[in-house]
Enzyme design. Sequence first.
Site, PDB file in Angstrom:
ATOM      1  N   ASP A   1       0.998  -1.263   0.080  1.00 31.77           N
ATOM      2  CA  ASP A   1       0.008  -0.228  -0.115  1.00 31.77           C
ATOM      3  C   ASP A   1       0.918   1.033  -0.251  1.00 31.77           C
ATOM      4  O   ASP A   1       0.298   2.064  -0.476  1.00 31.77           O
ATOM      5  CB  ASP A   1      -0.987   0.081   1.167  1.00 31.77           C
ATOM      6  CG  ASP A   1      -1.899  -1.166   1.212  1.00 31.77           C
ATOM      7  OD1 ASP A   1      -1.445  -2.402   1.447  1.00 31.77           O
ATOM      8  OD2 ASP A   1      -3.038  -0.972   0.404  1.00 31.77           O
TER       9      ASP A   1
ATOM     10  N   ASN B   1       1.869  -3.165   4.208  1.00 32.51           N
ATOM     11  CA  ASN B   1       1.094  -3.901   3.541  1.00 32.51           C
ATOM     12  C   ASN B   1      -0.003  -4.469   4.422  1.00 32.51           C
ATOM     13  O   ASN B   1       0.123  -4.035   5.757  1.00 32.51           O
ATOM     14  CB  ASN B   1       1.632  -5.100   2.765  1.00 32.51           C
ATOM     15  CG  ASN B   1       0.755  -5.884   1.708  1.00 32.51           C
ATOM     16  OD1 ASN B   1       0.009  -5.052   0.893  1.00 32.51           O
ATOM     17  ND2 ASN B   1       0.351  -7.289   1.880  1.00 32.51           N
ATOM     18  N   LYS B   2      -1.017  -5.200   4.027  1.00 37.96           N
ATOM     19  CA  LYS B   2      -2.211  -5.639   4.879  1.00 37.96           C
ATOM     20  C   LYS B   2      -1.815  -6.234   6.126  1.00 37.96           C
ATOM     21  O   LYS B   2      -0.633  -7.014   6.214  1.00 37.96           O
ATOM     22  CB  LYS B   2      -3.001  -6.595   4.129  1.00 37.96           C
ATOM     23  CG  LYS B   2      -4.265  -7.085   4.940  1.00 37.96           C
ATOM     24  CD  LYS B   2      -5.154  -6.141   5.263  1.00 37.96           C
ATOM     25  CE  LYS B   2      -5.640  -5.221   4.277  1.00 37.96           C
ATOM     26  NZ  LYS B   2      -6.226  -3.789   4.777  1.00 37.96           N
TER      27      LYS B   2
HETATM   28  O1  MRU Z   1      -7.369  -2.503   2.992  1.00 39.38           O
HETATM   29  P1  MRU Z   1      -7.324  -2.874   1.352  1.00 39.38           P
HETATM   30  O2  MRU Z   1      -8.218  -3.840   0.918  1.00 39.38           O
HETATM   31  O3  MRU Z   1      -7.511  -1.586   0.508  1.00 39.38           O
HETATM   32  O4  MRU Z   1      -5.864  -3.189   1.460  1.00 39.38           O
HETATM   33  C1  MRU Z   1      -5.147  -3.900   0.361  1.00 39.38           C
HETATM   34  C2  MRU Z   1      -3.855  -4.521   0.620  1.00 39.38           C
HETATM   35  O5  MRU Z   1      -3.271  -4.410   1.696  1.00 39.38           O
HETATM   36  C3  MRU Z   1      -3.324  -5.179  -0.380  1.00 39.38           C
HETATM   37  O6  MRU Z   1      -2.795  -6.439   0.250  1.00 39.38           O
HETATM   38  C4  MRU Z   1      -2.191  -5.070  -1.307  1.00 39.38           C
HETATM   39  O7  MRU Z   1      -1.180  -5.578  -1.280  1.00 39.38           O
HETATM   40  C5  MRU Z   1      -2.149  -3.370  -1.741  1.00 39.38           C
HETATM   41  S1  MRU Z   1      -2.856  -3.018  -3.113  1.00 39.38           S
HETATM   42  C6  MRU Z   1      -2.154  -3.929  -4.236  1.00 39.38           C
END
Ligand code: MRU
Length: 354
Positions: free
Chosen positions: A241, A251-252
């Site tokens: 992100d 990232n998530k």
């Molecule tokens: O909260 P989200 O669904 O918007 O988050 C998305 C993510 O974290 C994904 O894992 C991602 O790697 C980033 S978008 C390609």
Amino acid sequence: MRVKIGNQIKEFRTVWMESHIVKMIDQPKLPHRFEIYSSFDHKQTAEAIRTMIVRGAPAIGATAGFGMAQACMEAPVTGFDDYVRKASETLKNTRPTAYNLFYAIDRVLKSIEKGISVKEKREIAIKEANSIADEDVEKCKNIGVYGSKLIKDGDSVLTHCNAGALATVDYGTALAPMRFAHYGGKKIFVFVDETRPRCQGARLTAWEMLQEGIDHAVIVDNAAGHYMRNGEIDICIVGSDRTTAKGDVANKIGTYEKAVIAKENKIPFYVALPTTTIDMSIKYGKDIPIEERDEEEVTHMWGFSQGELKKIRIVPKGSHVKNPAFDVTPAKYVTGLITEKGIIKPNEIKRLFD
Ligand code: MRU
């Protein structure tokens, strides 16, 4: 992306604009229903980003770009600049971590400075927003081509959350290498982390895998270490992100622990991202704003029952909840970054911008 509708296969992007209407795949309804959501003005588009009808950093960026184009179309001739600046703030205040959001809004703002009349500014904004979306498709395609070379025939890949076509305009970041390996005839197997609390893995990545016919299994978030230790995972690929100049990766939530376990088990851990996710103004992950989301995402679970989206409570009333949406994986756990310009080490990021 390919979407099976009845007996037909249709091609869709995650988000696009038709006249002044921003259209997007309605993600909270997936995998049970495939519907297109229409947003008629920039405020509705901002709300769609905030409520995650569209999500995933690159898709958020493209949507915000279109939201800016809507704002330019809505803005009165007198007070145009003020209206558009206010709209940019509304759009920026939706999701704090996803860097593409800020990239796209600032890019449209900068582009309209070139216009002299309001008519010209409107035309420029629409063109710029469409370019952001089109470029994202090209970038993700290249990520797919480069990244697929890392996946060998017979490999099992672990991924977290959804960094697929649904998180971008098309193809995805982490899922693009898997798509291209599959298109190239390699037999692969994908371990899909369910990714609590919103279950983007179980709902969205699994759905994308089914659309493509890629062999996969959904696993609970706590199972990844077990499979890594048992030697059943050859490579991990996740998205991002926001990534800093020094290669720390937001990232998530849950990504960090997967990266640490991968290193412990000598499994390569790659992050796939377009360069539009890299925030060169921040050196280290500690400075990335981490979005804290609603308690309800943890206290309740959502699912389809008898044709309706229903939510049920799982946490006792009175218990406190903490719900950070993202975590930061320090660069030392990242084997490489798969970008549209090639695969680099996290300490080589500067090279991408030379
Ligand atoms: O909260 P989200 O669904 O918007 O988050 C998305 C993510 O974290 C994904 O894992 C991602 O790697 C980033 S978008 C390609």
